[in-house]
Design a protein around this motif. Structure first.
Motif, PDB file in Angstrom:
ATOM      1  N   PRO A  11       0.829  -1.215   0.000  1.00 58.77           N
ATOM      2  CA  PRO A  11       0.000   0.000   0.000  1.00 58.77           C
ATOM      3  C   PRO A  11       0.858   1.256   0.000  1.00 58.77           C
ATOM      4  O   PRO A  11       1.458   1.616   0.993  1.00 58.77           O
ATOM      5  CB  PRO A  11      -0.785  -0.122   1.311  1.00 58.77           C
ATOM      6  CG  PRO A  11      -0.001  -1.005   2.190  1.00 58.77           C
ATOM      7  CD  PRO A  11       0.847  -1.872   1.318  1.00 58.77           C
ATOM      8  N   TYR A  12       0.929   1.886  -1.118  1.00 62.68           N
ATOM      9  CA  TYR A  12       1.594   3.184  -1.203  1.00 62.68           C
ATOM     10  C   TYR A  12       0.801   3.959  -2.247  1.00 62.68           C
ATOM     11  O   TYR A  12       0.150   3.367  -3.105  1.00 62.68           O
ATOM     12  CB  TYR A  12       3.052   3.016  -1.625  1.00 62.68           C
ATOM     13  CG  TYR A  12       3.245   2.660  -3.068  1.00 62.68           C
ATOM     14  CD1 TYR A  12       3.110   1.334  -3.483  1.00 62.68           C
ATOM     15  CD2 TYR A  12       3.526   3.619  -4.024  1.00 62.68           C
ATOM     16  CE1 TYR A  12       3.232   0.991  -4.816  1.00 62.68           C
ATOM     17  CE2 TYR A  12       3.656   3.291  -5.358  1.00 62.68           C
ATOM     18  CZ  TYR A  12       3.511   1.972  -5.751  1.00 62.68           C
ATOM     19  OH  TYR A  12       3.633   1.620  -7.069  1.00 62.68           O
ATOM     20  N   PRO A  13       0.822   5.284  -2.184  1.00 64.09           N
ATOM     21  CA  PRO A  13       0.050   6.042  -3.182  1.00 64.09           C
ATOM     22  C   PRO A  13       0.764   6.007  -4.513  1.00 64.09           C
ATOM     23  O   PRO A  13       1.895   6.463  -4.633  1.00 64.09           O
ATOM     24  CB  PRO A  13       0.012   7.450  -2.603  1.00 64.09           C
ATOM     25  CG  PRO A  13       1.190   7.539  -1.710  1.00 64.09           C
ATOM     26  CD  PRO A  13       1.517   6.166  -1.233  1.00 64.09           C
ATOM     27  N   THR A  14       0.136   5.448  -5.519  1.00 66.51           N
ATOM     28  CA  THR A  14       0.797   5.348  -6.816  1.00 66.51           C
ATOM     29  C   THR A  14       0.870   6.733  -7.459  1.00 66.51           C
ATOM     30  O   THR A  14       0.393   7.724  -6.935  1.00 66.51           O
ATOM     31  CB  THR A  14       0.037   4.413  -7.753  1.00 66.51           C
ATOM     32  OG1 THR A  14      -1.245   5.012  -7.992  1.00 66.51           O
ATOM     33  CG2 THR A  14      -0.151   3.061  -7.105  1.00 66.51           C
ATOM     34  N   GLN A  15       1.428   6.720  -8.623  1.00 67.29           N
ATOM     35  CA  GLN A  15       1.609   7.950  -9.386  1.00 67.29           C
ATOM     36  C   GLN A  15       0.275   8.678  -9.576  1.00 67.29           C
ATOM     37  O   GLN A  15       0.203   9.885  -9.605  1.00 67.29           O
ATOM     38  CB  GLN A  15       2.200   7.549 -10.724  1.00 67.29           C
ATOM     39  CG  GLN A  15       2.634   8.672 -11.600  1.00 67.29           C
ATOM     40  CD  GLN A  15       2.891   8.124 -13.004  1.00 67.29           C
ATOM     41  OE1 GLN A  15       2.337   7.109 -13.405  1.00 67.29           O
ATOM     42  NE2 GLN A  15       3.730   8.791 -13.747  1.00 67.29           N
ATOM     43  N   ARG A  16      -0.808   7.896  -9.688  1.00 68.92           N
ATOM     44  CA  ARG A  16      -2.110   8.523  -9.877  1.00 68.92           C
ATOM     45  C   ARG A  16      -2.873   8.626  -8.563  1.00 68.92           C
ATOM     46  O   ARG A  16      -4.087   8.763  -8.561  1.00 68.92           O
ATOM     47  CB  ARG A  16      -2.923   7.700 -10.873  1.00 68.92           C
ATOM     48  CG  ARG A  16      -2.263   7.688 -12.245  1.00 68.92           C
ATOM     49  CD  ARG A  16      -2.649   6.449 -13.003  1.00 68.92           C
ATOM     50  NE  ARG A  16      -4.038   6.533 -13.424  1.00 68.92           N
ATOM     51  CZ  ARG A  16      -4.764   5.445 -13.732  1.00 68.92           C
ATOM     52  NH1 ARG A  16      -4.237   4.237 -13.649  1.00 68.92           N
ATOM     53  NH2 ARG A  16      -6.009   5.569 -14.119  1.00 68.92           N
ATOM     54  N   MET A  17      -2.135   8.563  -7.461  1.00 69.09           N
ATOM     55  CA  MET A  17      -2.731   8.658  -6.134  1.00 69.09           C
ATOM     56  C   MET A  17      -3.796   7.585  -5.925  1.00 69.09           C
ATOM     57  O   MET A  17      -4.798   7.817  -5.282  1.00 69.09           O
ATOM     58  CB  MET A  17      -3.321  10.051  -5.875  1.00 69.09           C
ATOM     59  CG  MET A  17      -2.264  11.123  -5.740  1.00 69.09           C
ATOM     60  SD  MET A  17      -0.998  10.692  -4.516  1.00 69.09           S
ATOM     61  CE  MET A  17      -1.925  10.805  -3.015  1.00 69.09           C
ATOM     62  N   LEU A  18      -3.552   6.417  -6.486  1.00 69.96           N
ATOM     63  CA  LEU A  18      -4.479   5.307  -6.312  1.00 69.96           C
ATOM     64  C   LEU A  18      -3.834   4.293  -5.381  1.00 69.96           C
ATOM     65  O   LEU A  18      -2.691   3.910  -5.582  1.00 69.96           O
ATOM     66  CB  LEU A  18      -4.764   4.663  -7.668  1.00 69.96           C
ATOM     67  CG  LEU A  18      -5.750   3.501  -7.704  1.00 69.96           C
ATOM     68  CD1 LEU A  18      -7.125   3.980  -7.324  1.00 69.96           C
ATOM     69  CD2 LEU A  18      -5.774   2.896  -9.098  1.00 69.96           C
ATOM     70  N   TRP A  19      -4.563   3.890  -4.371  1.00 69.17           N
ATOM     71  CA  TRP A  19      -4.022   2.929  -3.406  1.00 69.17           C
ATOM     72  C   TRP A  19      -4.411   1.509  -3.801  1.00 69.17           C
ATOM     73  O   TRP A  19      -5.155   1.304  -4.749  1.00 69.17           O
ATOM     74  CB  TRP A  19      -4.554   3.256  -2.006  1.00 69.17           C
ATOM     75  CG  TRP A  19      -4.095   4.576  -1.499  1.00 69.17           C
ATOM     76  CD1 TRP A  19      -4.592   5.790  -1.845  1.00 69.17           C
ATOM     77  CD2 TRP A  19      -3.033   4.813  -0.578  1.00 69.17           C
ATOM     78  NE1 TRP A  19      -3.910   6.776  -1.200  1.00 69.17           N
ATOM     79  CE2 TRP A  19      -2.947   6.209  -0.415  1.00 69.17           C
ATOM     80  CE3 TRP A  19      -2.150   3.987   0.123  1.00 69.17           C
ATOM     81  CZ2 TRP A  19      -2.018   6.791   0.438  1.00 69.17           C
ATOM     82  CZ3 TRP A  19      -1.234   4.566   0.958  1.00 69.17           C
ATOM     83  CH2 TRP A  19      -1.167   5.961   1.114  1.00 69.17           C
TER      84      TRP A  19
END
Lengths: 431, 350, 145
Positions: A131-139
């Protein structure tokens, strides 16, 4: 023997295992290391060539890799049962087994953790699971059982390592006393400078109690989460509420068998008969029998209710499981898991260590086959006949499976030489 | 043949009378349908079988957790015979099960009644044999404990699958059998908590530390079982919720979406888990008989409410009749335990 | 002047400790080192209750809160309907929260222990004197001596 001499004797007996390796040890280490290297080689081959080198296809997209994952996570549970749960029950007989059992837990988890990575194919994308915020702020998708696995298994690994280490602290202090030079320094650092003062013991006891209390629910919950990888689907044979306790009982069953497989030769070769007695083995055998009965109960309920429900899909799935393409595996499973362990009702056999060793090998095989049967037969034949297919593992998968045993035994052999194989401090306390 | 704990003639008459009262209310104008009796039996069979099972389990693993109330727990085993006979009164009710008329030996009404009756009877016989062995401190009592536990597991599993699950045929829940026998064992330990609180209360100074630690053991057991219970509950709930298959979810929907069943369903979670867990969490409450009694009572209430929620959408339950049935059982229960207290030895310092 | 008594026998050690307690030597001046936990020591010199469990409770509670907060807030930050499940679907979130409860609880208990037991203690890595299986009582000098 005088008390102080007895205490010293325990130390010497247990630490004797850590002396220079003999030829037998090196041969065993060589074999398991070779198997492990095979695993790495085949994995590299798969990573460069593609998942096609495995037998995975439509409709069976989960095969031997997931079987191995579930198998090794299951093995880990028994170690925690012996060290944490039996501690809470104040079962004295635990202190002769708990160190090798805790080691088994940690190593089994490390091996298990490899398999989702192997199964990914593009292993370098493993970080998608965390769980980390991806480039598109999607978890990550917390509603997915695979993410539950990530949390459950990594929690279990962390807590098991901490529990294992904490149990080792006083024993590292003992090892520090016996060693010289660099080894002395290393064990000294590992012992955190433990000297056994009142303050240290007081806090240590409460720590150990709470760690045992935290680890205990993990025994049930982690393998329940793993079982929900399957139960959250809707296909017949997988979508069933009994999976959680069924898998947990199966995990303890296979783990206990693996403990016997490891400890019987260890006792013989290292001469630890005084500490690991036939009584201990009888208690372990009773756990084996009890969990075997739970597993058999689950088999009966699953088949019974499939017939009762009148649901054509459920009925066909279970008929296929018993009599279809994988019928040989199914009957191996029934014989090894349900029938042979029934002999443990006989007290004489429970105390016969050679018999227990052979039985444990059968159970290990039976439980691996059970995972295979559950996973593959439900995928091979679900709702739509046009989507039916079969699966057989390729040489890559077989090699990686054997390699996983190689990794496990390599780790265990290294453990035998570097760490105190029994919990010296606890044995001294109960002398 | 060992002498079994004989009941006096007076006690037998009372049993027959109680049976008569139940039959009257069951078949008379008040009773009509068997739902009420089914609920009463579901509760009492679980509790009584659980009492014996608790002792049997402790005997097998050589634990002393319920040692101080062991004899009292075992003394209620004649109620199992009572339950088996009362089960036969359910025969007319069986016709209202949805699977009646289906082909297959399993759905044969006679086989249905027969297998459940025989299992209840076997449970009684196994319990009786175990009670004799246990009270007489026989050498082979572990074997009888094992036999009883085997019959217990089968009987409770069939109670779940046959009596409750098949009311909603073709709904299937493979964990229900295991769930019911864990709940029954839980009830057994809860009842030992209640018996302990009544019989030993605040231990007099002369009892010494052993009295205290028995209560603490029971409290820890109840605490652990409440966690186990919620785990098993969650295992069932999660699978049905996640799959979202209409045939499975309808069972939950009927019981959790509309008042009053929705509130009752939430209260089940409270009675079984929230109350015992939080009430027994602090160390001091584990040795307080009042607290343990409260937690145990909450658990028994949970069992009753849960079984009611299972039956409610399908079967009518008349509360007046239910109260009469409960009174009959309760009287007999108190009678059996009370007699044991007078004729048997005082607190077992095992 | 520091007094040190080394015993190989457990009963002698306990007898000496009882003597010290009877003499009225305050607990803070008595240091004891034992190869394993000897519970009679706790009866003779009753210790203050261990505070490790506070770390456990705080850690576990923070794990539960974090588990739910993390899952709920991230689901709300990009509300995607996955598999027909509600955005805030509690049953799966309970599993995550449970795992984090155990994880944070165990880790904070461990670090709390290290803090309370004053470990790692560098002087102990390679200690100058090792007592082995002996039971050691060290009485520190008091103001009156």
């Amino acid at each position: 023997m005088d008390k102080p001499d007895k205490l010293a004797q325990v130390e010497q007996d247990v630490l004797a295992a850590m002396k220079r390796p003999g030829i037998g040890y090196l041969a065993a280490l060589g074999c398991s290391a070779t198997l492990f290297l095979t695993l790495l080689g085949l994995w590299g081959y798969q990573m460069t060539t593609g998942m096609g080198v495995s037998g995975l296809m439509n409709p069976v997209g989960w095969g031997v890799y997931i079987t191995n994952f579930v198998f090794w996570v299951g093995i880990a549970h028994s170690g925690t049962l012996i060290s944490a749960v039996l501690f809470l029950f104040r079962a004295r007989f635990r202190s002769s087994f708990n160190r090798p059992a805790e080691a088994m837990t940690v190593f089994a988890l490390l091996v298990a953790g490899l398999f989702p990575l192997i199964h990914l194919g593009r292993t370098w994308k493993f970080y998608y699971l965390f769980p980390y915020p991806t480039q598109r702020m999607l978890w990550v998708n917390f509603r997915s059982p695979l993410i539950w696995d990530v949390f459950a298994v990594s929690t279990y690994l962390t807590v098991s390592v901490v529990f294992f280490y904490v149990g080792l602290i006083p024993d590292f202090a003992i090892a520090r006393r016996y060693k010289e030079g660099l080894a002395k320094r290393i064990y000294g650092v590992l012992s955190l400078g433990w000297t056994g003062t009142r303050r240290q013991w007081k806090n240590y006891n409460q720590l150990y109690l709470f760690l045992a209390a935290f680890a205990t629910p993990l025994v049930a919950s982690v393998h329940s989460v793993v079982s929900w990888d399957f139960a959250m689907s809707i296909i017949p044979g997988w979508h069933t509420t009994i999976f959680a306790p069924y898998f947990v009982a199966g995990a303890i069953f296979s783990g206990t068998a693996m403990v016997i497989t490891l400890v019987v030769p260890m006792r013989k070769i290292l001469g630890l008969d005084r500490y690991i007695t036939d009584d201990h083995f009888e208690s372990i055998a009773k756990i084996l029998l009890f969990t075997s009965l739970i597993v058999s109960y689950s088999y009966v309920v699953e088949f019974g209710l499939a017939a009762y429900s009148g649901n054509p899909f459920e009925m066909e799935q279970f008929r296929y499981r018993a009599l279809g393409d994988y019928t040989v595996m199914f009957w191996i499973m029934v014989v090894c898991n349900s029938l042979i362990p029934l002999t443990l009702f006989v007290r004489g056999l429970r105390r016969n260590v050679k018999y227990l060793f052979v039985l444990s090998l059968f159970v290990n095989v039976g439980m691996w086959v059970e995972r295979f049967v559950i996973i593959v037969s439900s995928l091979a034949r679900d709702f739509d006949p046009y989507a039916w297919g079969t699966y057989s593992p390729s040489f890559v998968e077989v090699g990686i499976t054997l390699g996983s045993f190689g990794l496990f035994f390599t780790a265990y052999l290294v453990f035998l030489k570097t760490l105190p194989v029994l919990s010296i401090t606890e044995i001294k306390e109960h002398l | 043949m060992k002498r079994l704990p004989e009941m006096t003639g007076g006690q037998v008459v009372l049993f027959v009378l109680a049976g008569g009262v139940v039959a009257l209310t069951q078949f008379g104008p008040l009773g009509h349908d068997g739902g009420t009796l089914l609920l009463a039996l579901l509760f009492w069979a679980a509790v009584i079988e659980g009492c014996i099972a608790a002792v049997a389990a402790c005997t097998l693993i050589k634990a002393k957790w319920v040692a101080s109330v062991k004899r009292e727990l075992l003394s209620v085993h004649p109620l199992l015979l009572f339950v088996s006979v009362l089960f036969l009164f359910l025969m007319p009710f069986v016709d209202s099960y949805p699977w009646i008329g289906r082909e297959g030996i399993w759905f044969n009404k006679g086989f249905f009644v027969g297998r459940n009756f025989v299992l209840l009877l076997l449970a009684y016989l196994a319990a009786r044999r175990f009670t004799i062995a246990s009270n007489g401190d026989e050498e082979g009592r572990e074997r009888f404990a094992g036999i009883y536990l085997f019959v217990f597991v089968v009987s409770q599993s069939l109670m779940a699958f046959d009596w409750v699950m098949s009311l909603a045929y073709p709904w299937v829940n493979t964990l229900m059998g295991g769930y019911f026998f864990i709940e029954s064992l839980f009830a057994g330990f809860a009842l030992s908590g209640i018996l302990y609180a009544f019989l030993h209360g605040r231990p007099a100074p002369t009892h010494g530390p052993t009295g205290r630690s028995d209560l603490k053991d029971i409290a820890i057991l109840l605490f652990g079982f409440s966690i186990l219970w919620v785990g098993l509950f969650f295992a069932q709930f999660l699978v049905i919720w996640y799959g979202n298959i209409p045939e499975e979810v309808s069972y939950l929907l009927a019981r959790t979406t509309s008042s009053p069943l929705r509130e009752l369903s939430l209260s089940i979670l409270a009675f079984y888990f929230l109350v015992p867990f939080f009430v027994l969490l602090p160390g001091r409450s584990k040795t307080n008989p009042f607290v343990v009694f409260a937690a145990s009572f909450s658990i028994l209430l949970g069992i009753l409410v849960e079984r009611f929620v299972y039956l409610a959408p399908i079967v009518t339950v008349r509360f007046g009749v239910l109260a009469i049935h409960f009174l009959c059982f309760l009287l007999l229960f108190v009678l059996l335990v009370g007699v044991k207290r007078e004729t048997g030895e005082r607190v077992l310092q095992a | 002047m520091e007094r040190r008594m080394i015993f190989q026998d457990r009963e002698e050690f306990l007898a000496a400790l009882r003597n010290l307690a009877r003499e009225g030597v305050p607990q803070e001046r008595i240091q004891v080192e034992t190869p394993f936990h000897v519970h009679e020591v706790d009866e003779i010199l009753p210790p203050k209750p261990a505070k490790v469990k506070n770390f456990a409770l705080v850690g576990a509670a923070s794990g539960t809160v974090t588990g739910f907060a993390f899952t709920i807030l991230t689901s709300l930050s990009w509300p995607l309907i996955v598999g027909g499940k509600p955005i805030i679907s509690l049953p799966p979130f309970v599993i995550i929260a449970f795992a984090l409860t155990i994880l944070f609880g165990a880790l904070s208990t461990f670090f709390g222990f290290l803090f309370l037991a004053r470990l790692p203690s560098v002087s102990g890595f390679v200690p100058k004197e090792e007592f082995g299986n002996a039971f050691v009582i060290t009485v520190e000098p008091g103001e009156t001596e």
